[in-house]
Design an enzyme around this catalytic site. Structure first.
Site, PDB file in Angstrom:
ATOM      1  NE  ARG A  51     -18.615  61.552  23.407  1.00  0.00           N
ATOM      2  CZ  ARG A  51     -19.833  61.181  23.412  1.00  0.00           C
ATOM      3  NH1 ARG A  51     -20.284  60.123  22.825  1.00  0.00           N
ATOM      4  NH2 ARG A  51     -20.500  61.744  24.504  1.00  0.00           N
ATOM      5  CG  HIS A  86     -21.794  61.997  19.191  1.00  0.00           C
ATOM      6  ND1 HIS A  86     -21.127  60.888  19.150  1.00  0.00           N
ATOM      7  CD2 HIS A  86     -22.504  62.858  18.288  1.00  0.00           C
ATOM      8  CE1 HIS A  86     -21.604  60.683  17.745  1.00  0.00           C
ATOM      9  NE2 HIS A  86     -22.322  61.741  17.237  1.00  0.00           N
ATOM     10  CE1 TYR A  98     -23.423  61.010  26.514  1.00  0.00           C
ATOM     11  CE2 TYR A  98     -25.031  62.502  25.766  1.00  0.00           C
ATOM     12  CZ  TYR A  98     -23.921  62.006  25.847  1.00  0.00           C
ATOM     13  OH  TYR A  98     -23.015  62.127  24.772  1.00  0.00           O
TER      14      TYR A  98
HETATM   15  C1  LIG Z   1     -26.450  54.814   9.432  1.00  0.00           C
HETATM   16  C2  LIG Z   1     -26.575  56.231  10.381  1.00  0.00           C
HETATM   17  N1  LIG Z   1     -27.604  56.270  11.386  1.00  0.00           N
HETATM   18  C3  LIG Z   1     -27.341  57.148  12.100  1.00  0.00           C
HETATM   19  C4  LIG Z   1     -26.503  58.200  12.333  1.00  0.00           C
HETATM   20  C5  LIG Z   1     -26.644  59.414  13.398  1.00  0.00           C
HETATM   21  N2  LIG Z   1     -25.382  59.019  14.193  1.00  0.00           N
HETATM   22  C6  LIG Z   1     -24.221  59.774  14.100  1.00  0.00           C
HETATM   23  S1  LIG Z   1     -22.979  59.247  15.176  1.00  0.00           S
HETATM   24  C7  LIG Z   1     -23.864  58.176  15.700  1.00  0.00           C
HETATM   25  C8  LIG Z   1     -23.693  57.236  17.153  1.00  0.00           C
HETATM   26  C9  LIG Z   1     -22.301  56.436  16.530  1.00  0.00           C
HETATM   27  O1  LIG Z   1     -21.824  55.986  17.821  1.00  0.00           O
HETATM   28  P1  LIG Z   1     -20.591  54.938  17.456  1.00  0.00           P
HETATM   29  O2  LIG Z   1     -20.690  54.091  16.555  1.00  0.00           O
HETATM   30  O3  LIG Z   1     -20.617  54.184  18.914  1.00  0.00           O
HETATM   31  O4  LIG Z   1     -19.053  55.939  17.227  1.00  0.00           O
HETATM   32  P2  LIG Z   1     -18.769  57.132  18.184  1.00  0.00           P
HETATM   33  O5  LIG Z   1     -19.782  58.246  17.685  1.00  0.00           O
HETATM   34  O6  LIG Z   1     -19.257  56.846  19.702  1.00  0.00           O
HETATM   35  O7  LIG Z   1     -17.466  57.390  17.975  1.00  0.00           O
HETATM   36  C10 LIG Z   1     -25.025  58.117  15.394  1.00  0.00           C
HETATM   37  C11 LIG Z   1     -26.348  57.246  15.616  1.00  0.00           C
HETATM   38  C12 LIG Z   1     -25.472  58.169  11.176  1.00  0.00           C
HETATM   39  N3  LIG Z   1     -24.607  58.876  11.000  1.00  0.00           N
HETATM   40  N4  LIG Z   1     -25.702  57.187  10.177  1.00  0.00           N
END
Ligand SMILES: Cc1ncc(C[n+]2csc(CCOP(=O)(O)OP(=O)(O)O)c2C)c(N)n1
Length: 386
Positions: free
Chosen positions: A281, A285, A294
């Site tokens: 990425r 985020h 981080y």
């Molecule tokens: C069930 C849930 N828990 C927490 C969140 C908060 N949250 C939003 S994005 C994220 C990280 C997601 O990481 P990843 O699955 O690796 O996808 P990326 O964002 O890196 O594409 C979190 C914890 C959420 N949206 N849904």
């Protein structure tokens, strides 16, 4: 009727689930082998001709053009958010090969089940640019697919879409159709219960699902190393009894090759496959995140030359399939398309309050009635305060 269908499918495909019908690609890149599928290097040179997908020059150019369009849509959205014209949104930069290369392997009538960072896949599968911006503006219309586009809307709750994908796959089997479901999630998503439930269901019931993990190294600020003790995410396939393959997610050729093979495998009754696309990425985020907290700029610099767009462009230029004048003309035409969509959408303003609530149930629950009243009271107070 349902049980009959299920039994037939299970009998027909037991061998495949045990790996016997796995294609040579899945055997060579068995999830436990530690091998990652790479076809073209960051300079556009073919590293492994033996794994080059069967892809026409025309399709390749279309794929590149879509990646370029996706980058322009993304950058514009981030700019608009910085001007306060759109709400918080996830940044896509760096993940264009994973999104486009995978969606290119689908048929029009296959199902796309996105997470939230796959602009190129959405557009390849038929989402209009306008709908994407409507979603970024928080409009309900941003979650409504046009007639004939087989896609679920964006899913923000992490991995909640994985059981949905398994369910669609189950329905495809039940109806005796030959469609496939391509479902995206992130490395962080693989730590969720929904990931395990979805993959387990799809494996047991032999659903035609391709599970596609965008391993972009971070779940917000949590690095991949703290996400799982497994050596790779592809390895997780083993426990569910299905093929898993790790690919270079910044290599359009590798992503397309693996997804096409997985789609064919699923379509012909062999059940699901898990693909791990190793990518990065490049941006934050979301627009509310600060990655300098981080990760280091040294790390970002390592990934810069691995930009997925550069590699396809260099390949196309070397082969005489693309030139600088075409690049400029395409960029200009993308910018014009994006501006047109933005002009239309940004003027629409925020979601009217009733729409936020009315599509959830036929009759609002007491708790939603209370939430709606609270929101109306808050907005009234805000406007009195000025
Ligand atoms: C069930 C849930 N828990 C927490 C969140 C908060 N949250 C939003 S994005 C994220 C990280 C997601 O990481 P990843 O699955 O690796 O996808 P990326 O964002 O890196 O594409 C979190 C914890 C959420 N949206 N849904």
């Amino acid at each position: 009727m349902a049980t009959e269908t299920k039994t037939k499918k299970t009998e027909k495909t037991n061998g495949a689930v045990n790996g016997k019908a796995a294609s040579s690609l899945f055997e060579a890149f068995d999830a436990t082998s530690g091998h990652k599928l790479e076809v073209v290097d960051p300079n556009g040179k073919v590293l492994h001709p033996e794994w080059m997908p069967d892809i026409s020059d025309e399709l390749l150019v279309e794929g590149y053009k879509m990646m370029r369009l996706a980058r322009i849509v993304d950058l514009k959205a981030v700019n608009l958010q910085r001007q306060g014209k759109l709400y918080t949104l996830p940044v896509n930069r760096g993940q264009e090969a994973a999104a486009v290369g995978s969606a290119m392997a689908l048929r029009n009538d296959d199902w796309l089940v996105p997470a939230f960072r796959e602009i190129g896949a959405y557009m390849w599968h038929g989402w209009p640019i306008e709908t994407l911006y409507k979603w970024y503006l928080g409009l309900e219309a941003g979650a409504v697919m046009p007639e004939g586009v087989n896609s679920l809307p964006t899913s923000v709750p992490i991995s909640s879409q994985v059981p949905h994908a398994a369910g669609i796959g189950h329905a495809i089997n039940y109806k005796g159709l030959d469609q496939v479901v391509l479902c995206y999630f992130g490395d962080g998503g693989t730590s969720e219960g929904d990931f395990s439930e979805g993959l387990n269901w799809a494996a047991v019931f032999n659903c035609p699902c391709v599970f596609f993990c965008n391993n972009n190294q971070y779940a917000i600020s949590v690095p991949r190393e703290l996400q799982t003790k497994a050596q790779t995410i592809a390895q997780k396939a083993v426990g569910f009894g299905l093929p898993g393959i790790q690919v270079d997610g910044n290599d359009l050729f590798a992503v397309y090759r693996a997804t096409k093979e997985a789609v064919d495998y699923a379509r012909t009754g062999n059940g699901p496959v898990l693909i791990e696309a190793v990518t990065y990425r490049m941006g934050a985020h979301t627009t509310s995140d600060d990655p300098t907290k981080y990760r280091t700029s040294e790390e970002e610099k390592i990934w810069e030359p691995r930009d997925p767009l550069l590699r396809v462009k260099k390949y196309l230029l070397d082969k005489g399939l693309w030139n600088d004048a075409q690049e400029t003309a395409w960029e200009e035409s993308c910018a014009a398309k994006v501006d047109e969509a933005v002009q239309h959408v940004v003027g629409l303003g925020p979601n009217p309050i009733p729409e936020l609530f009315e599509d959830q149930y036929e009759h609002l629950t007491n708790s939603l009635e209370e939430q709606k009243a609270d929101l109306e009271a808050f907005l009234a107070w805000q406007s009195r305060r000025g």
